[in-house]
Design an enzyme around this catalytic site. Structure first.
Site, short mmCIF file in Angstrom:
data_model
loop_
_atom_site.label_atom_id
_atom_site.label_comp_id
_atom_site.label_asym_id
_atom_site.label_seq_id
_atom_site.Cartn_x
_atom_site.Cartn_y
_atom_site.Cartn_z
N GLY A 14 0.73 -1.10 0.03
CA GLY A 14 0.17 0.19 0.04
C GLY A 14 1.01 1.33 0.04
N GLU A 87 8.44 5.35 -5.38
CA GLU A 87 9.31 4.52 -6.18
C GLU A 87 10.65 5.00 -5.67
OE1 GLU A 87 8.42 2.02 -6.88
OE2 GLU A 87 6.40 2.09 -7.69
#
Length: 210
Positions: A14, A87
């Site tokens: 998540g 990321e």
């Protein structure tokens, strides 16, 4: 005071969902922020969640200079109250240092999200530097699960369901891949060390075996 925070965990726990939720929470309170990502599975310049949420973001590459981007935006009269960076494991160590400088010298909150280690259980350079520099490292409370039901802590790269242990550190894939494509599977440490993916387990173990 502003903070550099690293939200970390394995795939499928998540992180991107939280990044988008955090952006929403700040934006509805009138704060202005910048969203960044690198190599999201949904494509260039996008932060995407497996729940179906997505938002456009600025794509990061090795030449991206976070310090210069924030300073330039402020110089041209655009406020920057916070930065969301998804990321972040793919960022360079220098870029993480730039983010820390944005926090310390410009008083901008920076919230980063990423995987700590790669498919070999080795630290990504960006994640390693974040662990070293972040004011806080937060492990996400949503537990990704191994096929055995235990908490998943490691990311396995697979090909046709078999774990791959060699190759480039960065190969984009997803936990829903398959059919000869590079994919990823989250495993507990025990099964990562044994290279026992769900496909291998189905082939060699009883239905309720571990």
């Amino acid at each position: 005071m502003a903070e550099l925070v690293f939200f970390s965990g394995p795939m499928d726990c998540g992180k991107s969902t939280l990044a988008l939720q955090m952006h929403h929470n700040h934006a509805v309170r009138g704060r202005d922020g910048l969203l960044f990502t690198r190599l999201d599975r949904a494509g260039v310049a996008t932060i995407s969640s497996r729940l179906g949420l997505s938002r456009r973001a600025l794509e990061v590459d090795d030449t991206t200079d976070f310090w210069s981007l924030v300073v330039d935006r402020r110089t041209h009269g655009h406020p920057v109250d916070y930065v969301i960076a998804d990321e972040a494991q793919f960022f360079t160590a220098l870029q993480v240092e730039q983010l820390a400088r944005v926090v310390d010298e410009l008083d901008v909150d920076v919230f980063t999200f990423g995987i700590t280690s790669d498919f070999r259980a080795r630290l990504f350079p960006g994640s390693a530097r974040l662990v070293e520099l972040a004011d806080r490292v937060e492990v996400l409370q949503v537990r990704a699960l191994c096929w055995c039901g235990a908490r998943a802590t490691h990311n396995a790269r697979t090909l046709d369901g078999l774990m791959v242990t060699q190759g480039e550190q960065v190969v984009v894939g997803d936990v829903e891949g398959g059919g000869g494509e590079v994919a990823y599977e989250v495993l507990c440490r025990r099964h990562h060390m044994r290279q026992m993916t769900a496909a291998v387990a189905r082939a060699v173990l009883p239905v309720d075996g571990r």
